[in-house]
Design a protein around this motif. Structure first.
Motif, PDB file in Angstrom:
ATOM      1  N   CYS A  15      -2.845   3.212 -20.109  1.00  0.00           N
ATOM      2  CA  CYS A  15      -3.635   3.700 -19.849  1.00  0.00           C
ATOM      3  C   CYS A  15      -3.420   5.148 -19.035  1.00  0.00           C
ATOM      4  O   CYS A  15      -1.970   5.521 -19.259  1.00  0.00           O
ATOM      5  CB  CYS A  15      -5.415   3.461 -19.035  1.00  0.00           C
ATOM      6  SG  CYS A  15      -4.921   3.513 -16.955  1.00  0.00           S
ATOM      7  N   CYS A  42      -1.713   2.205  -9.213  1.00  0.00           N
ATOM      8  CA  CYS A  42      -1.540   2.510 -10.649  1.00  0.00           C
ATOM      9  C   CYS A  42       0.486   1.466 -10.703  1.00  0.00           C
ATOM     10  O   CYS A  42       1.303   2.372  -9.972  1.00  0.00           O
ATOM     11  CB  CYS A  42      -1.002   3.417 -11.109  1.00  0.00           C
ATOM     12  SG  CYS A  42      -1.194   3.808 -12.984  1.00  0.00           S
ATOM     13  N   ARG A  43       0.367   0.811 -11.725  1.00  0.00           N
ATOM     14  CA  ARG A  43       1.367   0.654 -12.003  1.00  0.00           C
ATOM     15  C   ARG A  43       2.328   1.022 -12.709  1.00  0.00           C
ATOM     16  O   ARG A  43       3.529   0.165 -13.418  1.00  0.00           O
ATOM     17  CB  ARG A  43       1.642  -1.567 -12.064  1.00  0.00           C
ATOM     18  CG  ARG A  43       1.259  -1.642 -10.738  1.00  0.00           C
ATOM     19  CD  ARG A  43       1.587  -2.881 -10.703  1.00  0.00           C
ATOM     20  NE  ARG A  43       2.685  -4.005 -10.894  1.00  0.00           N
ATOM     21  CZ  ARG A  43       2.284  -5.003 -11.038  1.00  0.00           C
ATOM     22  NH1 ARG A  43       1.416  -5.938 -11.514  1.00  0.00           N
ATOM     23  NH2 ARG A  43       4.180  -5.872 -11.665  1.00  0.00           N
ATOM     24  N   CYS A  68      -5.531  -3.676 -17.184  1.00  0.00           N
ATOM     25  CA  CYS A  68      -4.729  -3.328 -16.649  1.00  0.00           C
ATOM     26  C   CYS A  68      -3.796  -3.945 -14.847  1.00  0.00           C
ATOM     27  O   CYS A  68      -4.941  -5.129 -14.465  1.00  0.00           O
ATOM     28  CB  CYS A  68      -5.445  -2.423 -15.367  1.00  0.00           C
ATOM     29  SG  CYS A  68      -4.962  -1.118 -13.900  1.00  0.00           S
ATOM     30  N   PRO A  69      -2.619  -3.937 -14.920  1.00  0.00           N
ATOM     31  CA  PRO A  69      -2.042  -5.161 -13.833  1.00  0.00           C
ATOM     32  C   PRO A  69      -1.909  -4.589 -12.276  1.00  0.00           C
ATOM     33  O   PRO A  69      -1.622  -5.144 -11.082  1.00  0.00           O
ATOM     34  CB  PRO A  69      -0.436  -4.983 -14.299  1.00  0.00           C
ATOM     35  CG  PRO A  69      -0.372  -3.629 -15.052  1.00  0.00           C
ATOM     36  CD  PRO A  69      -1.570  -3.592 -15.142  1.00  0.00           C
ATOM     37  N   ARG A  73      -9.174   2.997 -16.443  1.00  0.00           N
ATOM     38  CA  ARG A  73      -7.994   1.945 -16.220  1.00  0.00           C
ATOM     39  C   ARG A  73      -8.915   0.808 -18.224  1.00  0.00           C
ATOM     40  O   ARG A  73      -9.735   1.090 -18.390  1.00  0.00           O
ATOM     41  CB  ARG A  73      -7.859   0.598 -15.202  1.00  0.00           C
ATOM     42  CG  ARG A  73      -7.621   1.380 -14.124  1.00  0.00           C
ATOM     43  CD  ARG A  73      -7.458  -0.070 -12.813  1.00  0.00           C
ATOM     44  NE  ARG A  73      -8.811  -0.120 -12.765  1.00  0.00           N
ATOM     45  CZ  ARG A  73      -8.756  -1.817 -12.204  1.00  0.00           C
ATOM     46  NH1 ARG A  73      -7.580  -2.626 -11.813  1.00  0.00           N
ATOM     47  NH2 ARG A  73      -9.888  -2.442 -12.609  1.00  0.00           N
ATOM     48  N   CYS A 133       2.206   1.214 -15.648  1.00  0.00           N
ATOM     49  CA  CYS A 133       2.307   0.477 -17.244  1.00  0.00           C
ATOM     50  C   CYS A 133       2.286   0.788 -18.627  1.00  0.00           C
ATOM     51  O   CYS A 133       2.624   0.379 -19.387  1.00  0.00           O
ATOM     52  CB  CYS A 133       1.144  -1.204 -17.014  1.00  0.00           C
ATOM     53  SG  CYS A 133      -0.713  -0.430 -17.280  1.00  0.00           S
ATOM     54  N   GLY A 178      -1.723   6.426 -15.979  1.00  0.00           N
ATOM     55  CA  GLY A 178      -0.809   6.152 -14.799  1.00  0.00           C
ATOM     56  C   GLY A 178       0.330   7.854 -15.542  1.00  0.00           C
ATOM     57  O   GLY A 178       1.424   8.001 -14.430  1.00  0.00           O
TER      58      GLY A 178
END
Ligand code: SF4
Length: 225
Positions: free
Chosen positions: A131, A125-126, A114-115, A110, A128, A134
């Motif tokens: 990276c 995983c969002r 990483c959020p 990540r 975003c 996703g």
């Protein structure tokens, strides 16, 4: 006395001779394994795979010791043993339905920013975009895989117990993959390993094509690119 002095001497001699023969045999075996592994790496072909796998397991300590003694880096040999293991597991992996397979991605792939939140089933995983996970995770889930972003081995063990997959693809650094494949072997799970291109704890790098090549084995469904 049960043992006469001469019988005792003969016994000691025999033990000594057997020990020397065993040591010499192990050294010769280790050299042969290293030569065949070297040739296989050089020619991109696996020679005597079954024999090599047994030899590498049996003589691992001797081979490591010899590499250390002669100042060789044993990384190539470990890489080779992982590729050998993957190759030997390919047929059974191909026969395993994708619903019975899982992929474990390490959290170190990540972004450092990483959020994603940690849940009982690993990091979620969002998407975003910081990276590659996703983007990639969707493709594997579309193929039918259950994909986990694992913060550590405890999560992996827990998910193994919960979902009881028949085959797993593990991603990680060299030694993690080597040990993971050995564990899979002992647990009767079909293990396939992909080694990250860069080690470390954050923002490691993976050759996603290599992962996809393995993940697509035995799958002709849409989602396979
Ligand atoms: S794409 Fe997913 S895994 Fe990557 S940084 Fe974003 S939330 Fe984290």
């Amino acid at each position: 006395m049960f043992f006469t002095a001469s019988l005792w001497n003969d016994l000691m001699m025999l033990i000594g001779e057997v020990t020397v023969i065993l040591i010499v045999g192990m050294l010769i075996g280790a050299v042969l394994v290293m030569i065949v592994a070297g040739l296989s790496i050089q020619n991109g072909q696996f020679y005597f795979p079954r024999l090599m796998k047994s030899g590498m397991v049996l003589l691992e300590g001797v081979i490591k010791g010899m590499c250390k003694f002669f100042g060789f880096d044993d990384t190539d040999l470990v890489q080779f043993s992982i590729k050998l293991q993957n190759m030997m597991n390919t047929k059974r992996f191909a026969e395993t339905p994708v619903e019975k397979r899982v992929i474990y991605l390490p959290q170190c792939l990540r972004s450092a920013e990483c959020p994603a939140h940690l849940t009982p089933e690993g990091l979620v995983c969002r998407r975003c975009g910081r990276c590659d996970i996703g983007r990639e995770i969707d493709a594997y889930e579309a193929m039918g895989y259950r994909v986990f972003i694992a913060p550590g081995s405890t999560l992996i063990k827990r998910m193994m117990k919960k979902y009881r997959p028949k085959a797993i693809i593990g991603i990680g650094c060299l030694m993690e993959i080597k040990e993971g494949l050995e564990l899979c072997d002992r647990a009767g799970v079909i293990g396939m390993g992909v080694v990250t291109l860069k080690d470390g704890c954050v923002e490691t790098v993976l050759n996603w094509d290599e992962l996809h090549e393995i993940a697509a084995i035995g799958i002709t469904a849409p989602g396979s690119r």
